[in-house]
Design an enzyme around this catalytic site. Structure first.
Site, PDB file in Angstrom:
ATOM      1  N   HIS A  16       0.679  -1.308   0.080  1.00 26.74           N
ATOM      2  CA  HIS A  16       0.030   0.066   0.071  1.00 26.74           C
ATOM      3  C   HIS A  16       1.045   1.243  -0.004  1.00 26.74           C
ATOM      4  CE1 HIS A  16      -3.531  -2.333   0.867  1.00 26.74           C
ATOM      5  NE2 HIS A  16      -2.743  -3.167   1.815  1.00 26.74           N
ATOM      6  N   LYS A 100      -7.679  -6.831  -7.846  1.00 24.64           N
ATOM      7  CA  LYS A 100      -7.813  -7.242  -6.245  1.00 24.64           C
ATOM      8  C   LYS A 100      -9.049  -7.421  -5.994  1.00 24.64           C
ATOM      9  CE  LYS A 100      -6.420  -7.522  -2.423  1.00 24.64           C
ATOM     10  NZ  LYS A 100      -5.401  -6.907  -1.280  1.00 24.64           N
ATOM     11  N   HIS A 137      -8.064 -10.551  -0.973  1.00 25.03           N
ATOM     12  CA  HIS A 137      -8.196 -10.325   0.428  1.00 25.03           C
ATOM     13  C   HIS A 137      -9.222 -11.600   1.103  1.00 25.03           C
ATOM     14  CE1 HIS A 137      -7.725  -8.065   4.159  1.00 25.03           C
ATOM     15  NE2 HIS A 137      -8.984  -8.901   4.578  1.00 25.03           N
ATOM     16  N   HIS A 174      -1.542 -12.264   2.050  1.00 32.11           N
ATOM     17  CA  HIS A 174      -1.066 -12.134   3.365  1.00 32.11           C
ATOM     18  C   HIS A 174      -1.725 -13.239   4.222  1.00 32.11           C
ATOM     19  CE1 HIS A 174      -5.101  -9.985   3.129  1.00 32.11           C
ATOM     20  NE2 HIS A 174      -4.310  -9.028   2.806  1.00 32.11           N
ATOM     21  N   ASP A 247       2.486  -6.372   2.472  1.00 28.37           N
ATOM     22  CA  ASP A 247       1.270  -5.404   2.983  1.00 28.37           C
ATOM     23  C   ASP A 247       1.501  -4.271   3.794  1.00 28.37           C
ATOM     24  OD1 ASP A 247      -1.442  -4.938   3.116  1.00 28.37           O
ATOM     25  OD2 ASP A 247      -1.927  -6.526   4.639  1.00 28.37           O
TER      26      ASP A 247
HETATM   27  O1  DOR Z   1      -4.271  -4.217   7.925  1.00 30.89           O
HETATM   28  C1  DOR Z   1      -4.611  -3.836   6.776  1.00 30.89           C
HETATM   29  N1  DOR Z   1      -4.510  -2.726   6.004  1.00 30.89           N
HETATM   30  N2  DOR Z   1      -5.315  -4.764   5.887  1.00 30.89           N
HETATM   31  C2  DOR Z   1      -5.567  -4.698   4.666  1.00 30.89           C
HETATM   32  O2  DOR Z   1      -6.345  -5.462   4.062  1.00 30.89           O
HETATM   33  C3  DOR Z   1      -5.562  -3.090   4.128  1.00 30.89           C
HETATM   34  C4  DOR Z   1      -4.509  -2.627   4.688  1.00 30.89           C
HETATM   35  C5  DOR Z   1      -4.666  -0.755   4.484  1.00 30.89           C
HETATM   36  O3  DOR Z   1      -4.933  -0.491   3.490  1.00 30.89           O
HETATM   37  O4  DOR Z   1      -4.473  -0.078   5.770  1.00 30.89           O
HETATM   38 ZN    ZN Z   2      -2.973  -5.200   1.999  1.00 28.57          ZN
END
Ligand code: DOR
Ligand code: ZN
Length: 343
Positions: A16, A100, A137, A174, A247
């Site tokens: 991200h 995704k 996910h 993940h 992640d």
């Molecule tokens: O912990 C997470 N943060 N899991 C996710 O699936 C998304 C991510 C986020 O974008 O902050």
């Molecule tokens: Zn993620």
């Protein structure tokens, strides 16, 4: 025991990067270590079109520190109404590397995600036909116990999906459970999984250690110790079905230290140092390069990186906080000393 590890430059297959000031603050941490990264499309305004992905990719490239060569690999955010033609166009133009699937409301910025897999059957058929990977996910979104959501997703959604789309390339992102590790290990070559640094280091106790620890909270949430051990075993196993995906998910400190704190662990600054520490502890340093730099590109059908990087067995202190975008962020391993340093 080797004190120097020289490996092919790795890639991060799940990342991200956010947008705007946060993007500018964090992209350098990833580009320092990785040659490429699969960039998640869950922006506040999700990336659902080819033009949005091109514009986002341009913003990422502009935000890179001088002289860093780094290639963001873009993804499309699947919605109930996504146009299969848009996916195919983006894939053919080399813009969308993958798409995704966020089950609606499973996690951060997933409210526009998919409410029922049946809505995207057309898109999945198209993706299967053109060889475009589906990234998942994997959590159900009903009132299933939060610690069971991944295992239930595999049974209820993933198994039928694999039966219906036997040639679709799928990455279960993940993974956090023994069930996921076992399912992927036993599935055909179209299925793979990414593994984060945090899920091989922490179990769910970390979230409640002498108080509530928002910086150890992410989704899928860390599980019991036996799950951590199973995921870790998969990571260090040498199986080509498991590869690196951090992640890394930056959130400003005050949005995590809140009455309703955001999910996400920011591990980008010391990701390789974190992974390699685990491989070292498990006597698997000889399998680290394959996990970090080979299994991912082979699964995606992309060339391996030619450049190399070096990790040395030397202590590195992880700061308590990093400043970013006028705020600060608490990185994974904050305040700890890790045993390997990236040159
Ligand atoms: O912990 C997470 N943060 N899991 C996710 O699936 C998304 C991510 C986020 O974008 O902050
Ligand atoms: Zn993620």
């Amino acid at each position: 025991m080797s004190d120097i590890l020289k490996i092919r430059r790795p890639d991060d297959w799940h990342l991200h990067l956010r947008d705007g000031a946060m993007l500018e603050a964090v992209v350098g941490y990833t580009a320092r270590q990785f040659a490429r990264a699969i960039v998640m499309p869950n922006l506040a305004d999700p990336v659902t079109t080819v033009s949005a992905a091109i514009a986002y990719r341009d913003r990422i490239l502009l935000a890179l520190p001088e002289g860093r060569d780094f290639m963001p690999l873009m993804t499309a955010y699947l919605t109930d109404t996504i146009d299969p033609e848009e996916l195919a166009r983006g894939h053919a133009r080399g813009v969308f590397t993958a798409a995704k699937l966020y089950p609606a409301n499973a996690t951060t910025n997933s409210d526009k995600g998919v409410t029922d897999i049946a809505h995207i059957h057309g898109a999945l058929e198209r993706m299967q036909a053109i060889g475009m990977p589906l990234l998942i996910h994997g959590e159900v979104t009903d009132d299933t116990d939060i610690f069971d959501r991944e295992a239930v997703f595999i049974e209820r959604t993933l198994e039928p999906l694999v039966r219906d789309f036997p040639a679709l390339k799928i990455v279960l992102e993940h993974i956090t459970t023994a069930e996921a590790a076992q399912f992927i290990a036993g599935a055909g070559p179209n299925l793979a999984a990414t593994i984060t640094p945090h899920h091989i280091h922490i179990n769910r106790n970390a979230i409640f250690e002498r108080g509530i620890r928002p910086h150890a909270y992410c989704l899928p949430v860390a599980k019991r110790e036996h799950h951590r051990l199973a995921v870790r075993k998969a990571a260090v196993s040498g199986s080509p079905k498991f590869f690196l995906g951090t992640d890394s998910a930056p959130h400003a400190r005050e949005t995590k230290e809140a009455s309703c704190g955001c999910a996400g662990i920011f591990n980008a600054p010391f990701a390789l140092e974190s992974y390699v520490a685990a491989f070292d502890e498990d006597g698997a340093l000889d399998r680290f390069e394959a996990f970090a730099s080979e299994h991912g590109p082979r699964f995606y059908g992309l060339p391996l990186n030619e450049a190399t990087l070096t990790l040395r067995r030397e202590p590195v202190d992880v700061p308590e906080r990093l400043s970013a975008a006028g705020a600060d962020i608490v990185p994974f391993h904050a305040g700890e000393t890790l045993g390997w340093r990236l040159d």
